[in-house]
Design an enzyme around this catalytic site. Structure first.
Site, PDB file in Angstrom:
ATOM      1  N   GLU A  60       5.825  14.790  -2.037  1.00  0.00           N
ATOM      2  CA  GLU A  60       4.856  13.892  -1.385  1.00  0.00           C
ATOM      3  C   GLU A  60       5.341  13.551   0.022  1.00  0.00           C
ATOM      4  OE1 GLU A  60       2.063  12.493  -1.264  1.00  0.00           O
ATOM      5  OE2 GLU A  60       1.383  11.620  -3.153  1.00  0.00           O
ATOM      6  N   ASP A  61       4.394  13.268   0.908  1.00  0.00           N
ATOM      7  CA  ASP A  61       4.769  12.784   2.239  1.00  0.00           C
ATOM      8  C   ASP A  61       5.192  11.318   2.169  1.00  0.00           C
ATOM      9  OD1 ASP A  61       2.190  12.001   1.543  1.00  0.00           O
ATOM     10  OD2 ASP A  61       1.303  12.458   3.488  1.00  0.00           O
ATOM     11  N   ASP A  98       3.009   4.885  -1.189  1.00  0.00           N
ATOM     12  CA  ASP A  98       2.579   3.587  -0.663  1.00  0.00           C
ATOM     13  C   ASP A  98       2.404   2.640  -1.863  1.00  0.00           C
ATOM     14  OD1 ASP A  98       1.412   1.615   0.931  1.00  0.00           O
ATOM     15  OD2 ASP A  98      -0.459   2.671   1.216  1.00  0.00           O
ATOM     16  N   PHE A 154       1.523   1.150   8.882  1.00  0.00           N
ATOM     17  CA  PHE A 154       0.876   2.468   8.965  1.00  0.00           C
ATOM     18  C   PHE A 154       1.674   3.407   9.869  1.00  0.00           C
ATOM     19  CE2 PHE A 154      -2.387   5.514  10.341  1.00  0.00           C
ATOM     20  CZ  PHE A 154      -2.817   5.931   9.097  1.00  0.00           C
ATOM     21  N   VAL A 155       1.958   4.595   9.367  1.00  0.00           N
ATOM     22  CA  VAL A 155       2.739   5.564  10.148  1.00  0.00           C
ATOM     23  C   VAL A 155       1.987   6.889  10.311  1.00  0.00           C
ATOM     24  CG1 VAL A 155       5.010   4.611   9.557  1.00  0.00           C
ATOM     25  CG2 VAL A 155       4.007   6.344   8.066  1.00  0.00           C
ATOM     26  N   ARG A 185      -0.869  15.072  12.785  1.00  0.00           N
ATOM     27  CA  ARG A 185       0.019  15.616  11.752  1.00  0.00           C
ATOM     28  C   ARG A 185       1.106  16.494  12.366  1.00  0.00           C
ATOM     29  NH1 ARG A 185      -2.405  14.773   6.643  1.00  0.00           N
ATOM     30  NH2 ARG A 185      -4.662  14.901   6.606  1.00  0.00           N
TER      31      ARG A 185
HETATM   32  P1  5GP Z   1      -0.610   5.644  -2.608  1.00  0.00           P
HETATM   33  O1  5GP Z   1      -1.430   6.375  -3.647  1.00  0.00           O
HETATM   34  O2  5GP Z   1       0.881   5.664  -2.916  1.00  0.00           O
HETATM   35  O3  5GP Z   1      -1.115   4.257  -2.351  1.00  0.00           O
HETATM   36  O4  5GP Z   1      -0.844   6.364  -1.237  1.00  0.00           O
HETATM   37  C1  5GP Z   1      -0.470   7.646  -1.018  1.00  0.00           C
HETATM   38  C2  5GP Z   1      -1.293   8.299   0.072  1.00  0.00           C
HETATM   39  O5  5GP Z   1      -1.872   7.351   1.002  1.00  0.00           O
HETATM   40  C3  5GP Z   1      -0.413   9.204   0.894  1.00  0.00           C
HETATM   41  O6  5GP Z   1      -0.284  10.484   0.318  1.00  0.00           O
HETATM   42  C4  5GP Z   1      -1.104   9.194   2.240  1.00  0.00           C
HETATM   43  O7  5GP Z   1      -2.129  10.171   2.246  1.00  0.00           O
HETATM   44  C5  5GP Z   1      -1.759   7.831   2.330  1.00  0.00           C
HETATM   45  N1  5GP Z   1      -0.918   6.872   3.112  1.00  0.00           N
HETATM   46  C6  5GP Z   1      -0.273   5.790   2.642  1.00  0.00           C
HETATM   47  N2  5GP Z   1       0.398   5.147   3.627  1.00  0.00           N
HETATM   48  C7  5GP Z   1       0.156   5.859   4.759  1.00  0.00           C
HETATM   49  C8  5GP Z   1       0.585   5.706   6.131  1.00  0.00           C
HETATM   50  O8  5GP Z   1       1.316   4.789   6.533  1.00  0.00           O
HETATM   51  N3  5GP Z   1       0.130   6.637   7.013  1.00  0.00           N
HETATM   52  C9  5GP Z   1      -0.673   7.670   6.646  1.00  0.00           C
HETATM   53  N4  5GP Z   1      -1.041   8.516   7.601  1.00  0.00           N
HETATM   54  N5  5GP Z   1      -1.091   7.847   5.366  1.00  0.00           N
HETATM   55  C10 5GP Z   1      -0.680   6.949   4.433  1.00  0.00           C
END
Ligand code: 5GP
Length: 190
Positions: free
Chosen positions: A113-114, A117, A166-167, A179
């Site tokens: 995963e990138d 969150d 947010f990044v 990206r």
């Molecule tokens: P989660 O399901 O853990 O809440 O969120 C995961 C997804 O939300 C990540 O794979 C990404 O696509 C998006 N995301 C969450 N935080 C960020 C952030 O700070 N920047 C960006 N560009 N995407 C985010």
């Protein structure tokens, strides 16, 4: 007008409309950490044939750099999820957009995963992958927003813990852009 100051130097910044993104993690710092993780995975999966599964779109750059630092025979696959909802904030629903090609039954799987969150996506993925009965299942994420975590998830490899902001960059987008930045930038909320 978007303004992109050149390169990956620490003093650079990015303006998206009137929002300013400032450097958080440099290209050099990211590469050093990815190399470390690659070394660790090389040791831990020695003698096995692991399969690395990237979650599209954000993980493509991290996955690419990570596997170049792993000195083993390995396989790569991808799948794609979409979160429903009006905002970027997790709606609590996840849908599979592109399915896996590989059969992961009895395989050593590493999900890549990138960013984690709230943990919703990774929770969905973990449950889905477990249902295919892999030999082992681990999760690697480049970034982890520890303070934002809402779900009970198991993350095995973390590149960096970052603040709940947010990044963009290094695979992470803002409206599908940015990206391709080599460094990671954070929204300056001042
Ligand atoms: P989660 O399901 O853990 O809440 O969120 C995961 C997804 O939300 C990540 O794979 C990404 O696509 C998006 N995301 C969450 N935080 C960020 C952030 O700070 N920047 C960006 N560009 N995407 C985010």
């Amino acid at each position: 007008m978007d303004e992109l100051k050149s390169g990956s130097h620490a003093e650079d910044y990015i303006l998206v409309g009137n929002e300013k993104f400032i450097p958080l993690l440099s290209d050099e710092k990211i590469q050093a950490r990815v190399k470390e993780l690659g070394g660790q995975l090389t040791k831990e999966y020695k003698g096995k044939l692991p399969i690395f599964i990237g979650v599209l779109n954000g993980s493509f750059i991290f996955l690419s750099d990570l596997v170049k630092n792993i000195n083993l025979k390995l396989e790569i696959d991808f799948f794609k999820l979409s979160s429903y909802g009006e905002s970027k904030i997790s709606s609590g629903k996840v849908k599979m957009l592109k399915e896996l090609n590989a059969d992961i039954n009895d395989r050593h799987v590493i999900i890549v995963e990138d960013i984690v969150d709230t943990g919703l996506s990774i929770k969905y993925i973990e449950e889905l992958m477990e249902s295919f009965k892999p030999a082992s299942l681990k999760v690697a994420t480049l970034l982890f927003k520890k303070e934002a975590l809402k779900y009970d998830v198991k993350i095995d490899y973390i590149g960096f813990e970052i603040p709940n902001k947010f990044v963009i960059g290094y695979g992470l987008d803002y409206a599908q852009r940015y990206r391709n930045l080599r460094s990671i930038y954070v929204l300056n909320e001042e």
